[in-house]
Scaffold this motif. Sequence first.
Motif, mmCIF file in Angstrom:
data_model
loop_
_atom_site.group_PDB
_atom_site.id
_atom_site.type_symbol
_atom_site.label_atom_id
_atom_site.label_comp_id
_atom_site.label_asym_id
_atom_site.label_seq_id
_atom_site.Cartn_x
_atom_site.Cartn_y
_atom_site.Cartn_z
ATOM 1 N N UNK A 16 2.175 11.397 -10.969
ATOM 2 C CA UNK A 16 2.438 11.008 -9.585
ATOM 3 C C UNK A 16 3.538 11.855 -8.956
ATOM 4 N N UNK A 17 4.442 12.406 -9.759
ATOM 5 C CA UNK A 17 5.486 13.274 -9.219
ATOM 6 C C UNK A 17 4.854 14.537 -8.628
ATOM 7 N N UNK A 18 3.815 15.081 -9.292
ATOM 8 C CA UNK A 18 3.132 16.260 -8.770
ATOM 9 C C UNK A 18 2.483 15.946 -7.417
ATOM 10 N N UNK A 19 1.926 14.741 -7.284
ATOM 11 C CA UNK A 19 1.324 14.353 -6.007
ATOM 12 C C UNK A 19 2.384 14.249 -4.916
ATOM 13 N N UNK A 20 3.513 13.623 -5.232
ATOM 14 C CA UNK A 20 4.587 13.497 -4.246
ATOM 15 C C UNK A 20 5.101 14.872 -3.816
ATOM 16 N N UNK A 21 5.233 15.785 -4.762
ATOM 17 C CA UNK A 21 5.669 17.142 -4.433
ATOM 18 C C UNK A 21 4.682 17.806 -3.483
ATOM 19 N N UNK B 157 2.936 9.310 1.654
ATOM 20 C CA UNK B 157 4.211 9.203 0.948
ATOM 21 C C UNK B 157 4.361 7.833 0.287
ATOM 22 N N UNK B 158 4.009 6.782 1.007
ATOM 23 C CA UNK B 158 4.092 5.433 0.447
ATOM 24 C C UNK B 158 3.162 5.300 -0.759
ATOM 25 N N UNK B 159 1.957 5.820 -0.625
ATOM 26 C CA UNK B 159 0.998 5.779 -1.733
ATOM 27 C C UNK B 159 1.546 6.537 -2.946
ATOM 28 N N UNK B 160 2.136 7.710 -2.699
ATOM 29 C CA UNK B 160 2.695 8.491 -3.799
ATOM 30 C C UNK B 160 3.790 7.753 -4.537
ATOM 31 N N UNK B 161 4.704 7.118 -3.779
ATOM 32 C CA UNK B 161 5.789 6.381 -4.425
ATOM 33 C C UNK B 161 5.274 5.134 -5.147
ATOM 34 N N UNK B 162 4.246 4.482 -4.586
ATOM 35 C CA UNK B 162 3.668 3.312 -5.262
ATOM 36 C C UNK B 162 3.012 3.732 -6.580
ATOM 37 N N UNK B 163 2.304 4.873 -6.567
ATOM 38 C CA UNK B 163 1.733 5.395 -7.821
ATOM 39 C C UNK B 163 2.836 5.732 -8.819
ATOM 40 N N UNK B 164 3.921 6.292 -8.313
ATOM 41 C CA UNK B 164 5.075 6.652 -9.152
ATOM 42 C C UNK B 164 5.646 5.403 -9.823
ATOM 43 N N UNK C 271 6.981 -2.640 4.010
ATOM 44 C CA UNK C 271 7.688 -2.978 5.250
ATOM 45 C C UNK C 271 8.844 -2.062 5.614
ATOM 46 N N UNK C 272 9.452 -1.399 4.631
ATOM 47 C CA UNK C 272 10.685 -0.648 4.903
ATOM 48 C C UNK C 272 10.394 0.625 5.697
ATOM 49 N N UNK C 273 11.294 1.005 6.605
ATOM 50 C CA UNK C 273 11.095 2.252 7.352
ATOM 51 C C UNK C 273 11.189 3.488 6.480
ATOM 52 N N UNK C 274 11.897 3.396 5.349
ATOM 53 C CA UNK C 274 12.002 4.499 4.402
ATOM 54 C C UNK C 274 11.822 3.941 2.995
ATOM 55 N N UNK C 275 10.947 4.559 2.220
ATOM 56 C CA UNK C 275 10.652 4.028 0.892
ATOM 57 C C UNK C 275 11.564 4.590 -0.194
ATOM 58 N N UNK C 276 12.125 5.778 0.017
ATOM 59 C CA UNK C 276 12.918 6.421 -1.036
ATOM 60 C C UNK C 276 14.055 5.547 -1.567
ATOM 61 N N UNK D 234 5.172 16.325 -0.011
ATOM 62 C CA UNK D 234 6.371 16.876 0.615
ATOM 63 C C UNK D 234 6.124 18.301 1.106
ATOM 64 N N UNK D 235 5.359 19.082 0.338
ATOM 65 C CA UNK D 235 5.057 20.459 0.732
ATOM 66 C C UNK D 235 4.206 20.513 1.997
ATOM 67 N N UNK D 236 3.402 19.476 2.208
ATOM 68 C CA UNK D 236 2.575 19.412 3.411
ATOM 69 C C UNK D 236 3.352 18.896 4.618
ATOM 70 N N UNK D 237 4.614 18.541 4.377
ATOM 71 C CA UNK D 237 5.441 18.062 5.480
ATOM 72 C C UNK D 237 5.257 16.606 5.809
ATOM 73 N N UNK D 238 4.729 15.835 4.858
ATOM 74 C CA UNK D 238 4.530 14.401 5.082
ATOM 75 C C UNK D 238 5.718 13.630 4.566
ATOM 76 N N UNK D 239 6.921 14.060 4.941
ATOM 77 C CA UNK D 239 8.118 13.416 4.436
ATOM 78 C C UNK D 239 8.398 12.083 5.064
ATOM 79 N N UNK D 240 7.934 11.855 6.275
ATOM 80 C CA UNK D 240 8.189 10.581 6.936
ATOM 81 C C UNK D 240 6.951 9.716 6.912
#
Length: 280
Positions: free
Chosen positions: A262-267, A103-110, A141-146, A270-276
């Motif tokens: 990168x949005x397609x990767x994040x989706x 998830x962190x990697x996806x948001x960094x790519x985004x 460092x943040x517990x949540x990246x969103x 999320x579909x794999x359940x890697x939300x946290x």
Amino acid sequence: MKIALVRGSLPGVAEEIRTDALVLRRRAFGDSDWIAVLLTQACGKVSGIARGARRSRRRFAGPVLEPFQQVTVRMTQRPASELMFLHECRLLRDHQHLASDPQVYGWACYANELTERMTADHDPCPDVYRLLVETLEAFSDAPSVEPHAHHFVLRLLEHAGWTPDFDRCGLCGAPAGAATRPILDERGSGVICARHEAERVGLDPADPRFKPSRRVIEEPLLAYLRAARSRPVAGAPAEIAALATRLLDRLLDLHLTRPLKSRAFLTHVEALGAGGRSPR
């Protein structure tokens, strides 16, 4: 942070520039070169060719040209070309660990892809450089990246001159709230009252047959988006954060000519359940 240091040059000799930079993207070129897209502190977004970098152990040591890395770069402008010559990169801050969590990697790519798409070549934007530096460090460092990603998107929209207004209707100026049933403005300016859409198709806004074509934005989401313009909003319910992500994606779609890869990767993540975040 270093600001560009330009070495004095003779007529016909290219000036050498030294500046801090973030690596947005790279691709192989030929047998031994990299072409990299950098967001520099002094010159804005530039693309450059690093000759022999894939084999170099001194001028481009290790992972220095990997995406997300913060570096000091020495470069010159190529004659009659937008492409710079990259002579040397030195690592300032290693962000390779961002790739260890999907998830962190996806948001960094985004963040990197969005920065590349929404900045102009050779247009200095030190505020965007600082924003991306702060965002990538927060992702570490943040517990949540969103929340940090949402703040980043809203600030980048502001830099591009596309600041969305979540306070008032973009057509009549009425305060956005439950009474006006705000929906996303298809022009990308923020929100409008749902009644304007009803009136456009000749329906009474109070008619039960009228259903807005876009989701009505409830007050908790409006409050979150208003706050996220000035800072990352920690501790928001997961449902609100998810709604904010979808709304900001739709807002970006209204401005960008093609979807973000990168949005397609994040989706997919999320579909794999890697939300946290997974433990490191």
